[in-house]
Design a protein around this motif. Structure first.
Motif, mmCIF file in Angstrom:
data_model
loop_
_atom_site.group_PDB
_atom_site.id
_atom_site.type_symbol
_atom_site.label_atom_id
_atom_site.label_comp_id
_atom_site.label_asym_id
_atom_site.label_seq_id
_atom_site.Cartn_x
_atom_site.Cartn_y
_atom_site.Cartn_z
ATOM 1 N N ARG A 127 57.584 104.701 78.276
ATOM 2 C CA ARG A 127 57.126 103.308 78.327
ATOM 3 C C ARG A 127 58.251 102.417 77.823
ATOM 4 N N HIS A 128 57.960 101.141 77.669
ATOM 5 C CA HIS A 128 59.001 100.203 77.235
ATOM 6 C C HIS A 128 59.314 100.361 75.748
ATOM 7 N N SER A 129 60.573 99.999 75.441
ATOM 8 C CA SER A 129 61.030 100.020 74.065
ATOM 9 C C SER A 129 61.203 98.573 73.609
ATOM 10 N N LYS B 275 63.350 87.884 93.213
ATOM 11 C CA LYS B 275 63.093 87.717 91.766
ATOM 12 C C LYS B 275 61.717 88.287 91.397
ATOM 13 N N GLY B 276 61.171 87.890 90.239
ATOM 14 C CA GLY B 276 59.869 88.461 89.843
ATOM 15 C C GLY B 276 60.012 89.949 89.580
ATOM 16 N N THR B 277 59.117 90.720 90.189
ATOM 17 C CA THR B 277 59.214 92.161 90.036
ATOM 18 C C THR B 277 60.408 92.688 90.824
ATOM 19 N N LEU B 278 61.248 93.461 90.150
ATOM 20 C CA LEU B 278 62.455 93.992 90.810
ATOM 21 C C LEU B 278 62.187 95.376 91.385
ATOM 22 N N ALA B 279 61.338 96.122 90.655
ATOM 23 C CA ALA B 279 61.105 97.513 91.031
ATOM 24 C C ALA B 279 59.908 98.001 90.235
ATOM 25 N N HIS B 280 59.365 99.158 90.614
ATOM 26 C CA HIS B 280 58.352 99.789 89.761
ATOM 27 C C HIS B 280 58.409 101.283 89.990
ATOM 28 N N TYR C 71 72.200 100.434 89.436
ATOM 29 C CA TYR C 71 72.321 101.520 88.445
ATOM 30 C C TYR C 71 71.444 101.216 87.222
ATOM 31 N N LEU C 72 71.541 99.985 86.710
ATOM 32 C CA LEU C 72 70.774 99.588 85.510
ATOM 33 C C LEU C 72 69.275 99.652 85.776
ATOM 34 N N VAL C 73 68.862 99.089 86.920
ATOM 35 C CA VAL C 73 67.434 99.038 87.226
ATOM 36 C C VAL C 73 66.908 100.441 87.501
ATOM 37 N N ALA C 74 67.694 101.231 88.231
ATOM 38 C CA ALA C 74 67.254 102.597 88.558
ATOM 39 C C ALA C 74 67.149 103.444 87.283
ATOM 40 N N ALA C 75 68.102 103.286 86.374
ATOM 41 C CA ALA C 75 68.045 104.074 85.127
ATOM 42 C C ALA C 75 66.752 103.739 84.374
ATOM 43 N N HIS C 76 66.390 102.464 84.376
ATOM 44 C CA HIS C 76 65.139 102.046 83.719
ATOM 45 C C HIS C 76 63.920 102.638 84.443
ATOM 46 N N GLU C 77 63.928 102.514 85.774
ATOM 47 C CA GLU C 77 62.768 103.008 86.540
ATOM 48 C C GLU C 77 62.593 104.503 86.378
ATOM 49 N N SER D 120 67.847 98.991 74.149
ATOM 50 C CA SER D 120 67.398 100.179 74.871
ATOM 51 C C SER D 120 67.370 99.971 76.384
ATOM 52 N N LEU D 121 67.616 101.040 77.087
ATOM 53 C CA LEU D 121 67.519 101.071 78.547
ATOM 54 C C LEU D 121 66.101 100.701 78.981
ATOM 55 N N MET D 122 65.140 101.005 78.121
ATOM 56 C CA MET D 122 63.723 100.808 78.450
ATOM 57 C C MET D 122 63.194 99.491 77.907
ATOM 58 N N TYR D 123 64.103 98.577 77.563
ATOM 59 C CA TYR D 123 63.663 97.240 77.157
ATOM 60 C C TYR D 123 63.028 96.564 78.377
ATOM 61 N N PRO D 124 61.936 95.834 78.206
ATOM 62 C CA PRO D 124 61.168 95.355 79.365
ATOM 63 C C PRO D 124 61.878 94.390 80.307
ATOM 64 N N THR D 125 62.945 93.713 79.851
ATOM 65 C CA THR D 125 63.544 92.716 80.765
ATOM 66 C C THR D 125 64.965 93.101 81.146
ATOM 67 N N TYR D 126 65.338 92.668 82.340
ATOM 68 C CA TYR D 126 66.661 92.973 82.894
ATOM 69 C C TYR D 126 67.713 92.075 82.260
ATOM 70 N N SER E 226 74.144 92.408 81.315
ATOM 71 C CA SER E 226 75.257 92.864 80.464
ATOM 72 C C SER E 226 74.967 94.249 79.890
ATOM 73 N N ARG E 227 73.716 94.705 79.982
ATOM 74 C CA ARG E 227 73.387 95.986 79.329
ATOM 75 C C ARG E 227 73.988 97.122 80.153
ATOM 76 N N SER E 228 74.708 98.003 79.510
ATOM 77 C CA SER E 228 75.168 99.166 80.290
ATOM 78 C C SER E 228 74.567 100.406 79.641
ATOM 79 N N GLY F 182 63.274 106.179 83.851
ATOM 80 C CA GLY F 182 62.634 106.384 82.551
ATOM 81 C C GLY F 182 61.126 106.408 82.716
ATOM 82 N N HIS F 183 60.620 105.457 83.502
ATOM 83 C CA HIS F 183 59.168 105.438 83.785
ATOM 84 C C HIS F 183 58.758 106.676 84.573
ATOM 85 N N SER F 184 59.597 107.091 85.532
ATOM 86 C CA SER F 184 59.286 108.287 86.350
ATOM 87 C C SER F 184 59.153 109.530 85.460
HETATM 88 C C1 LIG Z 1 66.252 97.043 83.060
HETATM 89 O O1 LIG Z 1 65.469 97.525 84.119
HETATM 90 C C2 LIG Z 1 64.401 96.782 84.533
HETATM 91 C C3 LIG Z 1 63.893 95.717 83.831
HETATM 92 C C4 LIG Z 1 62.795 95.006 84.343
HETATM 93 C C5 LIG Z 1 62.248 95.391 85.556
HETATM 94 S S1 LIG Z 1 60.971 94.468 86.242
HETATM 95 O O2 LIG Z 1 61.119 93.085 85.837
HETATM 96 O O3 LIG Z 1 60.902 94.729 87.670
HETATM 97 C C6 LIG Z 1 59.483 95.041 85.558
HETATM 98 C C7 LIG Z 1 59.104 96.405 86.100
HETATM 99 C C8 LIG Z 1 59.432 97.511 85.094
HETATM 100 O O4 LIG Z 1 59.317 97.243 83.889
HETATM 101 O O5 LIG Z 1 59.817 98.606 85.517
HETATM 102 C C9 LIG Z 1 58.428 94.026 85.862
HETATM 103 F F1 LIG Z 1 57.308 94.346 85.192
HETATM 104 F F2 LIG Z 1 58.114 94.034 87.141
HETATM 105 C C10 LIG Z 1 62.761 96.464 86.256
HETATM 106 C C11 LIG Z 1 63.843 97.168 85.745
#
Ligand SMILES: COc1ccc(S(=O)(=O)[C@H](CC(=O)O)C(F)F)cc1
Ligand SMILES: [Zn+2]
Ligand SMILES: [Zn+2]
Length: 158
Positions: free
Chosen positions: A125-127, A76-81, A111-117, A132-138, A141-143, A119-121
């Protein structure tokens, strides 16, 4: 400055290093490829996979301390960066292997988390748009297929 930088080329390479043991390697490969294709469709960018050399976007799964200044935190917590465009660690996307990575709705959907990451690559930034895919929280249900990412033109991301 708050201007995010961008890649100065349209062909961006990626390489998958350490894998998670939660999914078959082939499944990880296809989820990563699909997550990149979301951005390829929304831009003039193409992504090319390398197997042996260092690539612009190095994708890896790791836990806790893993060689950069941002150690992961267990389950939990940070999933990826991911790091914004640039040399070396720039563009790289790291996934916390203390999460349970899935291709479905259990655990965290890779897939969802990687698509978001990715975006950062690419420098996004967050939307604040919850769709949006770039919404800060996971939200499982979002596809991404129906959450419009930004679009990319010669003026950059819009
Ligand atoms: C929807 O994709 C994500 C949402 C939230 C995260 S996160 O909770 O790991 C976020 C990292 C990020 O925004 O990429 C947190 F700051 F650590 C990662 C992917
Ligand atoms: Zn990292
Ligand atoms: Zn984010």
């Amino acid at each position: 400055n708050n201007r995010v930088n961008r890649w100065n080329k349209n062909v961006i390479t990626y390489n998958i290093g350490r894998y998670t043991s939660d999914l078959p390697h082939s499944t990880v490969d296809s989820l990563i490829e699909s997550a990149l294709s979301v951005w390829a469709r929304a831009s003039t960018l193409t992504f090319v996979r390398l197997r042996t050399q260092r690539a612009d976007i190095m994708v890896e799964f790791s836990t806790f301390e893993h060689g950069d200044a941002y150690p992961f935190d267990g389950s939990k917590g940070t999933l990826a960066h991911a790091f914004g465009p640039g040399e070396g660690i720039g563009g790289d996307a790291h996934f916390d292997d203390d999460e349970t990575w899935t291709a479905g709705s259990k655990g965290f959907n890779l897939y969802l988390v990687a698509a978001h990451e990715f975006g950062h690559s690419l420098g996004l930034r967050h939307s604040q748009n919850p769709e949006s895919l770039m919404y800060p929280t996971y939200k499982s249900s979002r596809s991404p297929k129906n959450s419009q990412p930004y679009y990319y033109s010669r003026h950059g991301w819009n």
